[in-house]
Motif scaffolding. Structure first.
Motif, PDB file in Angstrom:
ATOM      1  N   ARG A 149      -6.833   5.446  -0.838  1.00 38.56           N
ATOM      2  CA  ARG A 149      -6.477   5.305  -2.243  1.00 38.56           C
ATOM      3  C   ARG A 149      -6.525   3.845  -2.673  1.00 38.56           C
ATOM      4  N   PRO A 150      -6.783   3.583  -3.978  1.00 38.23           N
ATOM      5  CA  PRO A 150      -6.766   2.209  -4.469  1.00 38.23           C
ATOM      6  C   PRO A 150      -5.343   1.689  -4.567  1.00 38.23           C
ATOM      7  N   VAL A 151      -5.189   0.386  -4.476  1.00 35.98           N
ATOM      8  CA  VAL A 151      -3.894  -0.265  -4.612  1.00 35.98           C
ATOM      9  C   VAL A 151      -3.842  -0.971  -5.948  1.00 35.98           C
ATOM     10  N   ALA A 152      -2.732  -0.821  -6.667  1.00 39.33           N
ATOM     11  CA  ALA A 152      -2.583  -1.490  -7.956  1.00 39.33           C
ATOM     12  C   ALA A 152      -2.655  -2.996  -7.775  1.00 39.33           C
ATOM     13  N   ARG A 153      -3.239  -3.668  -8.744  1.00 39.30           N
ATOM     14  CA  ARG A 153      -3.332  -5.123  -8.731  1.00 39.30           C
ATOM     15  C   ARG A 153      -2.569  -5.665  -9.928  1.00 39.30           C
ATOM     16  N   PRO A 154      -1.278  -5.977  -9.778  1.00 33.18           N
ATOM     17  CA  PRO A 154      -0.494  -6.424 -10.917  1.00 33.18           C
ATOM     18  C   PRO A 154      -1.070  -7.664 -11.570  1.00 33.18           C
ATOM     19  N   ALA A 155      -1.113  -7.638 -12.896  1.00 33.50           N
ATOM     20  CA  ALA A 155      -1.571  -8.801 -13.642  1.00 33.50           C
ATOM     21  C   ALA A 155      -0.510  -9.885 -13.643  1.00 33.50           C
ATOM     22  N   LEU A 185       2.803  12.384 -20.656  1.00 33.29           N
ATOM     23  CA  LEU A 185       2.499  11.684 -19.408  1.00 33.29           C
ATOM     24  C   LEU A 185       1.122  11.038 -19.448  1.00 33.29           C
ATOM     25  N   PRO A 186       1.017   9.824 -18.921  1.00 37.30           N
ATOM     26  CA  PRO A 186      -0.304   9.191 -18.783  1.00 37.30           C
ATOM     27  C   PRO A 186      -1.118   9.927 -17.733  1.00 37.30           C
ATOM     28  N   GLN A 187      -2.408   9.923 -17.915  1.00 34.27           N
ATOM     29  CA  GLN A 187      -3.289  10.653 -17.004  1.00 34.27           C
ATOM     30  C   GLN A 187      -4.142   9.681 -16.188  1.00 34.27           C
ATOM     31  N   GLY A 240      -0.936  -3.354 -14.972  1.00 28.93           N
ATOM     32  CA  GLY A 240      -1.683  -3.278 -13.729  1.00 28.93           C
ATOM     33  C   GLY A 240      -0.849  -3.043 -12.496  1.00 28.93           C
ATOM     34  N   ARG A 241       0.350  -2.516 -12.674  1.00 24.08           N
ATOM     35  CA  ARG A 241       1.266  -2.364 -11.548  1.00 24.08           C
ATOM     36  C   ARG A 241       1.195  -0.996 -10.878  1.00 24.08           C
ATOM     37  N   LEU A 242       0.560  -0.023 -11.496  1.00 28.79           N
ATOM     38  CA  LEU A 242       0.467   1.320 -10.931  1.00 28.79           C
ATOM     39  C   LEU A 242      -0.998   1.728 -10.851  1.00 28.79           C
ATOM     40  N   ALA A 243      -1.360   2.412  -9.765  1.00 27.26           N
ATOM     41  CA  ALA A 243      -2.729   2.893  -9.578  1.00 27.26           C
ATOM     42  C   ALA A 243      -2.748   4.419  -9.664  1.00 27.26           C
ATOM     43  N   GLY A 251       0.782  -1.219   0.000  1.00 27.59           N
ATOM     44  CA  GLY A 251       0.000   0.000   0.000  1.00 27.59           C
ATOM     45  C   GLY A 251       0.815   1.269   0.000  1.00 27.59           C
ATOM     46  N   ILE A 252       1.968   1.237  -0.660  1.00 25.54           N
ATOM     47  CA  ILE A 252       2.876   2.385  -0.733  1.00 25.54           C
ATOM     48  C   ILE A 252       2.798   2.985  -2.130  1.00 25.54           C
TER      49      ILE A 252
END
Length: 296
Positions: free
Chosen positions: A282-288, A200-202, A168-171, A145-146
């Motif tokens: 905040r949401p946590v990324a869920r890596p595929a 930059l991605p948004q 899916g590694r970044l939220a 959760g960092i």
């Protein structure tokens, strides 16, 4: 942009800055915590932190990080400051050493951690970050959760951030630190910054930093065109690079707050920064794809 509060990210120590060149560089945890408190009172709301060993050399020792985080958070208002730990491997640290701070117990671990998005050269040597090393660190940050502090020194690093997002590694929102003025990297000018901002991605929250003599100019660009700036003795030791007049961390923070005041821009409080960065619930990324490389 000018009506949005400016996020000031303080980098007070780093792994390279030498107190023999500027005695204001804080090395001991107690001194770092005191500097953080003074800079927070001056307007800093994020602190990007390194720790040193008893000899003053950079270390990734999680116990030293835990001690520093505790000292900062125990100060008046310290529980609001956003604490960001380095995961740099610039001095040959192993992957396990780089990631150790991320698995500190809940309530002790940092809010954020640095994630350099590729390998690069500094003036004094390389910083090597293999793609699977970056993936592993991103996965560990998600697991605990960092929020990553995404460090960008050239355009290719933005493209790798997009790869991590697709995997899916970044939220969101994505917090980017754009470094200008490094050798072989992005130049400190409007053209390079404008080009990067368009890539930059948004949704992106953008901070602008300058290396060495470029810090002041980069900070002005960030104050005008981005969500925030990074400032501190990690990146620049001098108040005046031509005369080598030494800077202080609080002095550098006060300098950028004067710039903000001159252009009519408010400075973000720690609570505002937490809200902007999505650090409340905040949401946590869920890596595929998880753990492409093992901790061993």
């Amino acid at each position: 942009m000018l009506d949005r509060p400016l996020i000031i990210n303080l980098a007070p120590t780093g792994a390279v800055s030498d107190p023999r060149k500027n005695p204001a560089v804080p090395i001991e945890n107690r001194h770092i915590a005191e500097v953080v408190q003074e800079c927070a009172a001056a307007g800093a709301s994020i602190c990007h932190l390194h720790v040193r060993d008893d000899a003053g050399a950079p270390t990734c020792d999680p116990a030293r990080f835990a001690d520093l985080f505790g000292l900062v958070r125990a100060q008046p208002g310290g529980s609001d400051i956003v604490l960001c730990a380095t995961t740099s491997g610039r001095h040959g640290q192993s992957l396990e050493e780089r990631a150790a701070v991320l698995s500190l117990p809940e309530g002790i671990r940092p809010d954020m951690a640095s994630l350099t998005l590729g390998s690069l050269n500094f003036a004094t040597g390389p910083s090597v970050n293999a793609p699977d090393t970056i993936r592993y660190l991103a996965d560990r940050m998600a697991e605990f959760g960092i929020k990553p502090e995404l460090e960008v020194f050239d355009v290719g690093m933005i493209e790798f951030a997009k790869t991590l997002i697709a995997e899916g590694r970044l939220a969101p929102p994505y917090y980017f630190n754009i470094f200008l003025g490094n050798i072989g990297g992005l130049a400190c000018n409007v053209e390079h910054l404008g080009f990067v901002l368009g890539l930059l991605p948004q949704p992106a929250i953008v901070s602008v930093a300058g290396i060495g003599r470029h810090q002041a100019a980069a900070n002005v660009l960030g104050a005008v065109a981005a969500h925030g700036v990074r400032v501190g003795l990690e990146d620049n030791l001098w108040a005046d690079c031509s005369t080598k007049a030494p800077a202080t961390n609080p002095g550098l923070v006060r300098g950028i707050t004067r710039v903000a005041a001159a252009i009519g821009r408010p400075v973000a409080s720690a609570a505002q920064t937490r809200t902007i960065l999505g650090l409340y619930g905040r949401p946590v990324a869920r890596p595929a794809l998880r753990n492409l490389i093992s901790a061993g």
